[in-house]
Write a protein that holds these residues in place. Structure first.
Motif, PDB file in Angstrom:
ATOM      1  N   PRO A   1       0.812  -1.227   0.000  1.00 33.28           N
ATOM      2  CA  PRO A   1       0.000   0.000   0.000  1.00 33.28           C
ATOM      3  C   PRO A   1       0.841   1.271   0.000  1.00 33.28           C
ATOM      4  N   LEU A   2       2.040   1.203   0.557  1.00 35.75           N
ATOM      5  CA  LEU A   2       2.923   2.369   0.537  1.00 35.75           C
ATOM      6  C   LEU A   2       3.418   2.634  -0.884  1.00 35.75           C
ATOM      7  N   GLU A   3       3.770   1.582  -1.588  1.00 38.99           N
ATOM      8  CA  GLU A   3       4.295   1.735  -2.948  1.00 38.99           C
ATOM      9  C   GLU A   3       3.233   2.235  -3.926  1.00 38.99           C
ATOM     10  N   CYS A   4       1.991   1.784  -3.740  1.00 43.69           N
ATOM     11  CA  CYS A   4       0.936   2.203  -4.672  1.00 43.69           C
ATOM     12  C   CYS A   4       0.286   3.513  -4.273  1.00 43.69           C
ATOM     13  N   GLY A   5       0.655   4.068  -3.130  1.00 39.85           N
ATOM     14  CA  GLY A   5       0.131   5.361  -2.713  1.00 39.85           C
ATOM     15  C   GLY A   5      -1.112   5.303  -1.858  1.00 39.85           C
ATOM     16  N   GLN A   6      -1.591   4.096  -1.540  1.00 41.09           N
ATOM     17  CA  GLN A   6      -2.757   4.026  -0.655  1.00 41.09           C
ATOM     18  C   GLN A   6      -2.398   4.504   0.741  1.00 41.09           C
ATOM     19  N   LEU A   7      -1.190   4.195   1.180  1.00 47.69           N
ATOM     20  CA  LEU A   7      -0.679   4.671   2.466  1.00 47.69           C
ATOM     21  C   LEU A   7       0.371   5.742   2.204  1.00 47.69           C
ATOM     22  N   LYS A   8       0.225   6.893   2.858  1.00 49.93           N
ATOM     23  CA  LYS A   8       1.188   7.976   2.720  1.00 49.93           C
ATOM     24  C   LYS A   8       1.735   8.340   4.096  1.00 49.93           C
ATOM     25  N   LEU A   9       3.044   8.285   4.243  1.00 47.20           N
ATOM     26  CA  LEU A   9       3.696   8.730   5.466  1.00 47.20           C
ATOM     27  C   LEU A   9       4.100  10.185   5.269  1.00 47.20           C
ATOM     28  N   LEU A  10       3.515  11.064   6.074  1.00 49.21           N
ATOM     29  CA  LEU A  10       3.704  12.500   5.909  1.00 49.21           C
ATOM     30  C   LEU A  10       4.207  13.129   7.199  1.00 49.21           C
ATOM     31  N   THR A  11       4.746  14.320   7.095  1.00 51.33           N
ATOM     32  CA  THR A  11       5.060  15.145   8.265  1.00 51.33           C
ATOM     33  C   THR A  11       4.194  16.391   8.186  1.00 51.33           C
ATOM     34  N   MET A  12       3.785  16.896   9.347  1.00 45.63           N
ATOM     35  CA  MET A  12       2.806  17.966   9.348  1.00 45.63           C
ATOM     36  C   MET A  12       3.313  19.239   8.674  1.00 45.63           C
ATOM     37  N   ASP A  13       4.625  19.495   8.712  1.00 41.93           N
ATOM     38  CA  ASP A  13       5.129  20.722   8.080  1.00 41.93           C
ATOM     39  C   ASP A  13       4.919  20.719   6.568  1.00 41.93           C
ATOM     40  N   GLN A  14       4.715  19.529   5.971  1.00 35.42           N
ATOM     41  CA  GLN A  14       4.421  19.472   4.544  1.00 35.42           C
ATOM     42  C   GLN A  14       3.074  20.101   4.207  1.00 35.42           C
ATOM     43  N   MET A  15       2.231  20.287   5.202  1.00 34.43           N
ATOM     44  CA  MET A  15       0.908  20.866   4.968  1.00 34.43           C
ATOM     45  C   MET A  15       0.963  22.373   4.789  1.00 34.43           C
ATOM     46  N   TRP A  16       2.006  23.056   5.278  1.00 36.27           N
ATOM     47  CA  TRP A  16       2.065  24.508   5.126  1.00 36.27           C
ATOM     48  C   TRP A  16       3.286  25.021   4.365  1.00 36.27           C
ATOM     49  N   ARG A  17       4.297  24.202   4.198  1.00 32.32           N
ATOM     50  CA  ARG A  17       5.485  24.662   3.467  1.00 32.32           C
ATOM     51  C   ARG A  17       5.144  24.953   2.005  1.00 32.32           C
ATOM     52  N   PRO A  18       5.821  25.949   1.379  1.00 33.25           N
ATOM     53  CA  PRO A  18       6.978  26.712   1.860  1.00 33.25           C
ATOM     54  C   PRO A  18       6.625  27.929   2.713  1.00 33.25           C
ATOM     55  N   ALA A  19       5.333  28.140   2.968  1.00 33.06           N
ATOM     56  CA  ALA A  19       4.942  29.273   3.812  1.00 33.06           C
ATOM     57  C   ALA A  19       5.247  28.955   5.271  1.00 33.06           C
ATOM     58  N   THR A  20       5.031  29.915   6.151  1.00 31.01           N
ATOM     59  CA  THR A  20       5.274  29.732   7.577  1.00 31.01           C
ATOM     60  C   THR A  20       4.117  28.956   8.210  1.00 31.01           C
ATOM     61  N   ILE A  21       4.370  28.431   9.403  1.00 32.14           N
ATOM     62  CA  ILE A  21       3.393  27.615  10.096  1.00 32.14           C
ATOM     63  C   ILE A  21       2.144  28.407  10.447  1.00 32.14           C
ATOM     64  N   SER A  22       0.991  27.786  10.244  1.00 33.75           N
ATOM     65  CA  SER A  22      -0.281  28.316  10.738  1.00 33.75           C
ATOM     66  C   SER A  22      -1.302  27.193  10.701  1.00 33.75           C
ATOM     67  N   VAL A  23      -2.264  27.251  11.593  1.00 35.38           N
ATOM     68  CA  VAL A  23      -3.306  26.227  11.633  1.00 35.38           C
ATOM     69  C   VAL A  23      -4.139  26.269  10.365  1.00 35.38           C
ATOM     70  N   GLU A  24      -4.392  27.470   9.860  1.00 37.32           N
ATOM     71  CA  GLU A  24      -5.187  27.606   8.640  1.00 37.32           C
ATOM     72  C   GLU A  24      -4.495  26.922   7.462  1.00 37.32           C
ATOM     73  N   ARG A  25      -3.163  27.106   7.358  1.00 34.79           N
ATOM     74  CA  ARG A  25      -2.431  26.445   6.268  1.00 34.79           C
ATOM     75  C   ARG A  25      -2.391  24.934   6.477  1.00 34.79           C
ATOM     76  N   GLN A  26      -2.319  24.525   7.729  1.00 33.75           N
ATOM     77  CA  GLN A  26      -2.365  23.096   8.018  1.00 33.75           C
ATOM     78  C   GLN A  26      -3.665  22.492   7.504  1.00 33.75           C
ATOM     79  N   MET A  27      -4.792  23.139   7.795  1.00 41.64           N
ATOM     80  CA  MET A  27      -6.084  22.625   7.353  1.00 41.64           C
ATOM     81  C   MET A  27      -6.204  22.651   5.837  1.00 41.64           C
ATOM     82  N   ALA A  28      -5.646  23.703   5.205  1.00 42.57           N
ATOM     83  CA  ALA A  28      -5.675  23.783   3.748  1.00 42.57           C
ATOM     84  C   ALA A  28      -4.887  22.628   3.141  1.00 42.57           C
TER      85      ALA A  28
END
Length: 295
Positions: free
Chosen positions: A78-105
């Protein structure tokens, strides 16, 4: 203990989560941490869902994968086919600065991407260790937990658990986080919780709801729950088993023996279709003072 189950209208086992649920979970050690995350992840994979895992940023990917495989089949495919994705939370807002709104986006983008790729539902497990790792404002995080993320769950395509390490967060934060979620998980999979409840307009009814698993490992807790039913002076008792993820034959038979032993007490069993079928096979129809309400 910072998390009090009675503060929540809905307590479930991790296996009973439904699409659209946003659930609080807590852990005190590595076993309880991975029992929840591992079961949640493997259940999502087996159901064909896209699974997003935001593990503790301090853990290497190899360690995370080893823990996941302790609770089910190998996760390499499942990892190889993309069904499972291992992520880090900073990927949700980068390259911008940290914010909860960017995290949710960022989370919304992940959900929309999965739906576009043909997944009907998406689930994510978020280890809240990310808060300290990235220096997030805990007040904004708690706002997000209780109010700010509701649109993510509106169409019932997304399920999320937020797991809090009780040794990293103080009691006030844990308590507010728990209350801020509409659903909370049992603190450890494979356990059993008994919760009394009342029904509107039913003053002569005693209600007891069982959550989790009723089997050999929880036999003592299950027998304690049945003693509470037997000791009740109410003429009508409702035993709600709808949130049981497993009921073995011994426990089902014990319920029927309890119902048959007191002809003056009307016992109502509420349960899912599989459990209702079990009760019928064991002779529930032969007990006049017993009603089984199932699918």
């Amino acid at each position: 203990m910072p998390f009090h189950a009675e503060e929540h209208a809905r307590i479930v086992s991790v296996e009973r989560l439904r699409p659209g649920d946003h659930a609080f979970a807590s852990y005190t050690d590595e076993e309880s941490r991975w029992a929840t995350i591992g079961s949640f992840t493997q259940t999502g994979i087996s159901r064909g869902e896209r699974v997003l895992l935001f593990a503790d940023p301090a853990l290497p990917e190899t360690t995370v994968l080893e823990h996941l495989e302790a609770y089910g089949p190998p996760v390499g495919p499942p990892l190889e086919c993309g069904q499972l994705k291992l992520l880090t939370m900073d990927q949700m807002w980068r390259p911008a600065t940290i914010s909860v709104e960017r995290q949710m986006a960022g989370l919304r983008r992940e959900v929309e991407e999965a739906l576009d790729e043909g997944y009907a539902t998406v689930r994510s497990a978020i280890d809240m260790a990310w808060v300290a790792s990235y220096g997030a404002d805990i007040e904004r995080v708690l706002w997000r937990e209780s109010e700010g993320c509701h649109p993510l769950f509106a169409d019932a395509h997304y399920t999320e658990i937020c797991t809090y390490d009780e040794t990293r967060f103080d009691d006030d934060v844990l308590g507010r986080a728990a209350v801020g979620h509409p659903t909370a998980l049992l603190r450890r999979p494979g356990t059993l919780l008994a919760r009394p409840f009342t029904e509107d307009g039913e003053r002569d009814t005693y209600g007891l709801r069982l959550v989790g698993e009723a089997d050999l490992s929880t036999r003592e807790e299950f027998n304690d729950a049945l003693r509470r039913v037997a000791d009740s002076a109410a003429p009508r008792v409702v035993l709600d088993l709808t949130e049981l993820s497993f009921l073995d034959v011994y426990c089902a038979r014990a319920v029927l023996l309890l119902a048959a032993a007191d002809e003056a007490k009307h016992l109502v069993i509420r349960c899912g279709g599989i459990h209702a079928h079990t009760f019928l096979l064991l002779g529930a129809l032969d007990i006049p003072q017993l009603t089984v309400e199932g699918e």
